[in-house]
Design a protein around this motif. Structure first.
Motif, PDB file in Angstrom:
ATOM      1  N   ARG A 186      -2.974  -2.458  -8.899  1.00 42.60           N
ATOM      2  CA  ARG A 186      -1.740  -3.123  -9.321  1.00 42.60           C
ATOM      3  C   ARG A 186      -1.861  -4.589  -8.908  1.00 42.60           C
ATOM      4  NH1 ARG A 186       2.650  -0.092 -10.284  1.00 42.60           N
ATOM      5  NH2 ARG A 186       4.064  -1.580  -9.274  1.00 42.60           N
ATOM      6  N   ARG A 239       3.942 -14.396  -4.000  1.00 46.37           N
ATOM      7  CA  ARG A 239       4.056 -13.598  -2.768  1.00 46.37           C
ATOM      8  C   ARG A 239       5.235 -12.639  -2.868  1.00 46.37           C
ATOM      9  NH1 ARG A 239       3.611 -17.958   2.078  1.00 46.37           N
ATOM     10  NH2 ARG A 239       3.214 -16.103   3.358  1.00 46.37           N
ATOM     11  N   VAL A 242       4.467  -9.775  -5.368  1.00 49.83           N
ATOM     12  CA  VAL A 242       3.507  -8.793  -4.844  1.00 49.83           C
ATOM     13  C   VAL A 242       4.192  -7.841  -3.877  1.00 49.83           C
ATOM     14  CG1 VAL A 242       1.491  -8.534  -3.339  1.00 49.83           C
ATOM     15  CG2 VAL A 242       1.445 -10.193  -5.213  1.00 49.83           C
ATOM     16  N   VAL A 243       4.986  -8.380  -2.967  1.00 49.37           N
ATOM     17  CA  VAL A 243       5.668  -7.533  -1.986  1.00 49.37           C
ATOM     18  C   VAL A 243       6.729  -6.667  -2.663  1.00 49.37           C
ATOM     19  CG1 VAL A 243       7.129  -7.535   0.066  1.00 49.37           C
ATOM     20  CG2 VAL A 243       5.188  -9.116  -0.083  1.00 49.37           C
ATOM     21  N   LYS A 246       5.144  -3.969  -4.826  1.00 47.23           N
ATOM     22  CA  LYS A 246       4.150  -3.141  -4.124  1.00 47.23           C
ATOM     23  C   LYS A 246       2.792  -3.212  -4.833  1.00 47.23           C
ATOM     24  CE  LYS A 246       7.646  -0.016  -2.227  1.00 47.23           C
ATOM     25  NZ  LYS A 246       8.152   1.370  -2.102  1.00 47.23           N
ATOM     26  N   LEU A 247       2.379  -4.450  -5.104  1.00 50.79           N
ATOM     27  CA  LEU A 247       1.110  -4.693  -5.763  1.00 50.79           C
ATOM     28  C   LEU A 247      -0.019  -4.741  -4.732  1.00 50.79           C
ATOM     29  CD1 LEU A 247       2.224  -7.520  -8.235  1.00 50.79           C
ATOM     30  CD2 LEU A 247       2.342  -5.038  -8.547  1.00 50.79           C
ATOM     31  N   ASP A 248      -1.232  -4.521  -5.178  1.00 56.64           N
ATOM     32  CA  ASP A 248      -2.384  -4.550  -4.272  1.00 56.64           C
ATOM     33  C   ASP A 248      -2.728  -5.976  -3.856  1.00 56.64           C
ATOM     34  OD1 ASP A 248      -3.277  -1.681  -4.160  1.00 56.64           O
ATOM     35  OD2 ASP A 248      -3.321  -1.991  -6.328  1.00 56.64           O
ATOM     36  N   PHE A 249      -2.596  -6.902  -4.770  1.00 55.70           N
ATOM     37  CA  PHE A 249      -2.776  -8.311  -4.453  1.00 55.70           C
ATOM     38  C   PHE A 249      -2.311  -9.152  -5.635  1.00 55.70           C
ATOM     39  CE2 PHE A 249      -6.920  -6.701  -5.898  1.00 55.70           C
ATOM     40  CZ  PHE A 249      -7.277  -7.576  -6.909  1.00 55.70           C
ATOM     41  N   ASP A 264      -2.617 -11.174  -0.417  1.00 52.03           N
ATOM     42  CA  ASP A 264      -2.874  -9.736  -0.273  1.00 52.03           C
ATOM     43  C   ASP A 264      -1.582  -8.945  -0.425  1.00 52.03           C
ATOM     44  OD1 ASP A 264      -1.496  -9.890   2.155  1.00 52.03           O
ATOM     45  OD2 ASP A 264      -3.263  -9.577   3.399  1.00 52.03           O
ATOM     46  N   ALA A 265      -1.645  -7.635  -0.204  1.00 59.41           N
ATOM     47  CA  ALA A 265      -0.499  -6.757  -0.447  1.00 59.41           C
ATOM     48  C   ALA A 265       0.690  -7.085   0.442  1.00 59.41           C
ATOM     49  CB  ALA A 265      -0.916  -5.302  -0.247  1.00 59.41           C
ATOM     50  N   GLN A 266       0.427  -7.728   1.592  1.00 58.49           N
ATOM     51  CA  GLN A 266       1.507  -8.118   2.491  1.00 58.49           C
ATOM     52  C   GLN A 266       2.065  -9.498   2.156  1.00 58.49           C
ATOM     53  OE1 GLN A 266       0.513  -7.398   6.731  1.00 58.49           O
ATOM     54  NE2 GLN A 266      -1.340  -6.388   5.963  1.00 58.49           N
ATOM     55  N   THR A 371      -9.322  -2.723   0.947  1.00 52.48           N
ATOM     56  CA  THR A 371      -8.298  -3.605   0.393  1.00 52.48           C
ATOM     57  C   THR A 371      -8.689  -5.071   0.579  1.00 52.48           C
ATOM     58  OG1 THR A 371      -7.054  -3.790   2.463  1.00 52.48           O
ATOM     59  CG2 THR A 371      -6.532  -1.918   0.989  1.00 52.48           C
TER      60      THR A 371
END
Length: 472
Positions: A186, A239, A242-243, A246-249, A264-266, A371
């Motif tokens: 994702r 950002r 993505v958060v 709930k995307l992977d990046f 990244d995912a965070q 990841t």
């Protein structure tokens, strides 16, 4: 007829100015006439021309084409798109659409403000910069133009699409990658309303997985955020997406699609040296002991990581043209710079293409079976500034760096002079260099601690004060 350019627009590796002040259609016409003259002198007869999504780009492209054809060189018009698509149009892979093309010119302001614009050029498979750009100015100033009646050829006239051919080439980066793993990904894509948007839409429509597109419509006003992924605030939308999703990046691109950014995912930002370390790990799996180039602004952890992986790190000058030229000179398969330009010469053409870099990042994460965040966390965590840019008069910026260098040398302090001055200390390093694209000086520093970083910046500020300058 002679033409004199505003002295500020002939830069080291492209031509760039403010539309209506230092750059206009007469300049574009003279660029075309001069470049066409150089092409003819080298025995060429045809170039490709494209343009980005800025409001002024169609006007400048029209004048540019007029100038090129007036020199007796044919133009293959590829239309609106990212700079890497123009570079692609000049490769053998695109010969069916752009036959007998010896080079190309792209009208683009890249990551600069909306009222800026300019030209990036390639000739005979190599970047056209430095002395070549100075020569264009000399030809125009002397009026030493070639003359003729070149033709205009529309690349799409045969019913074939440059975008489709380019997307086909980009998808090749995923050859051999597990399709089931791709289906699970994702990914967010922020085009920043730049010229890469239509290509991203066409590309992701043909890819497995879930793809969330942000700001993919081309709008030269850049209404959502400025298209420069090397600046933290420009990644705010990505950002959050993505958060929230709930995307992977997430992936971000600049105005002409040759700079990449990632989170990244965070929602944590991966700066370009993080990305280059990930690419290096992937490339060195198949090309052990290869030389990998990074610019002088990159983290010391990157150079250490390349060596740890068995590669040969090489620090080089900032700028897409110098990096590409050095890669070609030594046969390096991979290079990158902190502005987000990534260059792949293994299984690709060696130029900076953020869309291809995105595909290689996707492939690298799948091959690593981990990841993007985990790959980022392998690197030691240092405390570093982003690029700290501050305005300095064009006539002053290079002289100021030279003055700092002379003072350091007089004090017996060693420094790397590859591009500006980079000084290593027991607490880290600091860099001072002049931008080649803007009237600015650039500072960057890195340390193992926040306190150490503050001391490094204090040293930089003291050095600047000694030559009458301040970052404030």
């Amino acid at each position: 007829m002679r033409h004199s350019f505003h002295p500020s627009i002939l830069r080291e590796y492209d031509i760039r100015g403010t539309v209506g002040r230092t750059l206009g259609p007469d300049d574009a016409r003279a660029v075309g006439r001069s470049f066409g003259t150089v092409v003819r002198r080298r025995g060429g007869s045809r170039v490709a021309v494209g343009y980005d999504g800025r409001i002024s780009s169609p006007m400048l492209e029209t004048a540019l084409v007029e100038g090129i054809t007036a020199s007796g060189v044919d133009v293959v018009r590829i239309g609106l798109g990212p700079s890497p698509m123009l570079y692609f149009a000049a490769t053998p892979a695109a010969r069916a659409l752009t036959p007998e093309v010896q080079g190309g010119v792209h009208v683009t302001g890249s990551h600069n403000p909306p009222d800026h614009n300019g030209f990036k050029m390639i000739l005979e498979g190599a970047p056209f910069f430095g002395a070549g750009i100075i020569d264009l100015g000399r030809i125009a100033d002397e009026g030493a133009f070639a003359s003729g009646n070149g033709r205009v050829i529309e690349a799409e006239a045969q019913g074939n699409s440059i975008i489709d051919a380019y997307v086909d080439c980009l998808l090749g980066a995923l050859d051999g990658i597990d399709k089931a793993a791709l289906e699970r990904l994702r990914i967010g894509w922020d085009a920043g309303n730049g010229a890469a948007g239509p290509v991203i839409a066409a590309l992701t429509a043909r890819m497995p997985g879930h793809h969330a597109l942000l700001h993919a419509n081309v709008d030269g006003h850049f209404p959502n955020h400025h298209p420069d992924p090397s600046v933290e605030k420009n990644l705010t939308d990505l950002r959050a997406a993505v958060v929230r999703g709930k995307l992977d990046f997430g992936l971000a691109f600049d105005g002409d699609g040759d700079r990449i950014g990632a989170v990244d995912a965070q929602g944590r930002i991966l700066w370009a040296d993080h990305l280059l370390a990930i690419y290096a790990q992937d490339v060195l799996q198949t090309l052990p002991q290869a030389t990998i180039i990074a610019d002088v602004k990159a983290s010391s952890t990157l150079f250490e990581r390349i060596a740890e992986l068995g590669g040969r790190p090489l620090m080089w000058k900032t700028g897409h043209a110098p990096i590409k030229s050095k890669m070609k000179e030594i046969g390096a398969p991979l290079a990158g710079e902190m502005s987000g330009h990534m260059f792949f010469a293994d299984r690709y053409f060696g130029y900076d293409d953020a869309l291809y870099a995105a595909m290689r990042l996707i492939a690298a994460t799948v091959r690593s079976e981990t990841t993007l965040g985990a790959m980022r966390d392998v690197l030691p965590q240092r405390v570093a500034t982003p690029e700290l840019r501050f305005a300095v008069d064009e006539a002053r910026k290079f002289a100021a760096v030279d003055e700092v260098a002379r003072t350091l040398a007089a004090e017996g302090i060693g420094f790397n002079a590859t591009d500006g001055v980079r000084v290593d200390t027991s607490e880290g390093w600091w860099l001072l260099r002049a931008s080649n694209t803007q009237d600015m000086l650039v500072v960057r520093a890195e340390s193992t601690t926040a306190e150490g970083l503050s001391r490094l910046l204090a040293e930089v500020d003291a050095r600047l004060a000694a030559v009458g300058l301040s970052r404030e």
